[in-house]
Scaffold this motif. Structure first.
Motif, PDB file in Angstrom:
ATOM      1  N   LEU A  87      -7.698   1.620   5.524  1.00 18.71           N
ATOM      2  CA  LEU A  87      -8.048   1.952   4.702  1.00 18.71           C
ATOM      3  C   LEU A  87      -9.835   1.567   4.166  1.00 18.71           C
ATOM      4  O   LEU A  87     -10.370   1.947   3.799  1.00 18.71           O
ATOM      5  CB  LEU A  87      -7.552   1.430   3.628  1.00 18.71           C
ATOM      6  N   LEU A 117       0.244  -0.702   0.059  1.00 15.37           N
ATOM      7  CA  LEU A 117       0.192   0.729   0.007  1.00 15.37           C
ATOM      8  C   LEU A 117       0.974   1.228  -0.380  1.00 15.37           C
ATOM      9  O   LEU A 117       2.193   1.227   0.685  1.00 15.37           O
ATOM     10  CB  LEU A 117      -1.108   0.059   1.333  1.00 15.37           C
ATOM     11  N   GLN A 118       0.544   2.257  -1.060  1.00 16.12           N
ATOM     12  CA  GLN A 118       1.316   3.431  -0.665  1.00 16.12           C
ATOM     13  C   GLN A 118       0.343   4.108  -0.332  1.00 16.12           C
ATOM     14  O   GLN A 118      -0.703   4.628  -1.138  1.00 16.12           O
ATOM     15  CB  GLN A 118       2.219   3.763  -2.538  1.00 16.12           C
ATOM     16  N   ALA A 119       1.106   5.209   0.813  1.00 16.17           N
ATOM     17  CA  ALA A 119      -0.141   6.095   1.003  1.00 16.17           C
ATOM     18  C   ALA A 119       1.257   7.380   1.811  1.00 16.17           C
ATOM     19  O   ALA A 119       2.167   7.355   2.348  1.00 16.17           O
ATOM     20  CB  ALA A 119      -0.834   5.709   2.598  1.00 16.17           C
ATOM     21  N   ALA A 145      -3.349   7.696  -2.088  1.00 18.97           N
ATOM     22  CA  ALA A 145      -3.249   6.572  -1.427  1.00 18.97           C
ATOM     23  C   ALA A 145      -3.125   5.244  -2.803  1.00 18.97           C
ATOM     24  O   ALA A 145      -4.418   4.758  -3.468  1.00 18.97           O
ATOM     25  CB  ALA A 145      -4.908   5.459  -0.399  1.00 18.97           C
ATOM     26  N   ASN A 146      -2.548   4.528  -2.850  1.00 18.59           N
ATOM     27  CA  ASN A 146      -2.179   2.979  -3.942  1.00 18.59           C
ATOM     28  C   ASN A 146      -2.269   2.022  -3.231  1.00 18.59           C
ATOM     29  O   ASN A 146      -1.666   1.478  -2.893  1.00 18.59           O
ATOM     30  CB  ASN A 146      -1.484   3.548  -4.702  1.00 18.59           C
ATOM     31  N   PHE A 147      -3.470   1.075  -4.577  1.00 14.32           N
ATOM     32  CA  PHE A 147      -3.269  -0.217  -3.771  1.00 14.32           C
ATOM     33  C   PHE A 147      -3.066  -1.361  -5.154  1.00 14.32           C
ATOM     34  O   PHE A 147      -4.367  -0.487  -5.975  1.00 14.32           O
ATOM     35  CB  PHE A 147      -4.414  -0.698  -2.794  1.00 14.32           C
ATOM     36  N   ASN A 150      -2.742  -2.111   7.670  1.00 14.34           N
ATOM     37  CA  ASN A 150      -2.992  -1.547   6.397  1.00 14.34           C
ATOM     38  C   ASN A 150      -4.379  -0.664   6.186  1.00 14.34           C
ATOM     39  O   ASN A 150      -5.332  -0.318   5.557  1.00 14.34           O
ATOM     40  CB  ASN A 150      -2.426  -1.595   5.331  1.00 14.34           C
ATOM     41  N   ARG A 151      -4.268  -2.345   6.140  1.00 18.39           N
ATOM     42  CA  ARG A 151      -5.708  -3.279   5.263  1.00 18.39           C
ATOM     43  C   ARG A 151      -6.928  -2.440   6.109  1.00 18.39           C
ATOM     44  O   ARG A 151      -8.169  -1.986   5.824  1.00 18.39           O
ATOM     45  CB  ARG A 151      -6.603  -4.506   4.952  1.00 18.39           C
ATOM     46  N   PHE A 174      -5.367  -6.501  -2.896  1.00 19.29           N
ATOM     47  CA  PHE A 174      -5.127  -5.794  -1.299  1.00 19.29           C
ATOM     48  C   PHE A 174      -5.973  -6.145  -0.431  1.00 19.29           C
ATOM     49  O   PHE A 174      -5.567  -7.110   0.297  1.00 19.29           O
ATOM     50  CB  PHE A 174      -5.164  -4.490  -1.448  1.00 19.29           C
TER      51      PHE A 174
END
Length: 294
Positions: free
Chosen positions: A165, A25-27, A98-100, A161-162, A104
């Motif tokens: 998000l 995950l990119q945040a 946020a990129n996932f 993270n999950r 994910f």
């Protein structure tokens, strides 16, 4: 024939410039993200991942699949893999990104289609953008702050993270569902989701609503009635619009000829593609390309 250059497709690994784990995950704060990637982001491009941005201040425009939106504070943009978009800012912007990847939540929720329950991840640009309701102006940014704070901790479980998000998505989804135009039965929503998924896979080769109705085990009349009821258009229009969207995505690639694009989209010949495109867009493919580049 040599492979022609295509619209850039970025992965999370491209953006981070390093190998990434499966559950990546990119945040980030959007200002930092923009500073690192602006040279790429202001030109039309695609992502191989889900892409979500919340603006807290700033001005400019964001174009998603040729629909342009004015950037406003507390506006949310949610994009699925494959959509073409670009940014054009006229003032400093702040917010979160946020990129996932598409997998994910897959093992976590044991549902490969879970994200399709959220209208903002339908793949339609009109549904991708919405204004965050005032009661969420503090809650959602606070969750983004937790995501960003958790990112440097290599020992943290990816499930943390999950969960964070997922809270953001559920809060936004509930806010949208709280003001529906009309209640939609789950069965109808599932048929529509399945239709869109099938069209995305088969639009190059299957163009008739009857063929999609057969794949969904319903009658063509039922399919058309459902599309008119939920979307205000026929199944045929939904298929046609998907073909037109891909044609426009391909036309902004200067290195592909119109004839190559017609062939890629499975048209009988270039002249048929030109007539089809002009009938529904009002200009020829060449004219569309020139207008876009201008």
């Amino acid at each position: 024939m040599a492979q022609k250059e295509k619209i850039p497709v970025y992965s999370i690994g491209n953006l981070l410039q390093e190998p990434i784990p499966q559950a990546a995950l990119q945040a980030e704060y959007f200002s930092a993200y923009l500073e690192k990637h602006y040279a790429d982001l202001h030109r039309p491009h695609r992502h191989s991942f889900y892409h979500m941005v919340l603006f807290t201040s700033g001005e400019g425009t964001h174009t998603i699949d040729f629909d342009r939106f004015e950037v406003k504070p507390f506006q949310v943009y949610c994009m699925v893999p494959g959509q073409v978009h670009s940014w054009h800012f006229t003032a400093a912007v702040t917010g979160y990104v946020a990129n996932f990847p598409d997998h994910f939540f897959r093992d976590f929720l044991f549902n490969p289609y879970y994200l399709e329950r959220f209208p903002f991840f339908s793949g339609s640009s009109a549904e991708s953008v919405f204004q965050l309701p005032a009661p969420l102006h503090e809650k959602v940014p606070a969750l983004f702050e937790e995501l960003i704070a958790l990112a440097p901790d290599a020992t943290a479980s990816p499930d943390m993270n999950r969960v964070l998000l997922l809270q953001i998505l559920l809060l936004m989804g509930n806010a949208i569902a709280g003001h529906p135009a009309k209640a939609i039965p789950e069965q109808k929503k599932m048929i529509l989701h399945n239709l869109r998924r099938l069209i995305d896979v088969h639009y190059r080769s299957i163009r008739l609503p009857k063929e999609y109705a057969d794949l969904l085990y319903i009658t063509p009349n039922h399919l058309n009635a459902l599309c008119r009821d939920l979307l205000g258009q026929t199944a045929g229009e939904l298929i046609r619009n998907r073909v037109l969207l891909e044609a426009k995505r391909l036309l902004i690639n200067e290195n592909k000829t119109v004839a190559e694009i017609a062939y890629e989209l499975n048209f009988q010949d270039n002249s048929y593609f030109n007539r089809f495109f002009k009938k529904y867009e009002g200009v020829t493919p060449d004219e569309f390309r020139k207008q876009f580049l201008k």
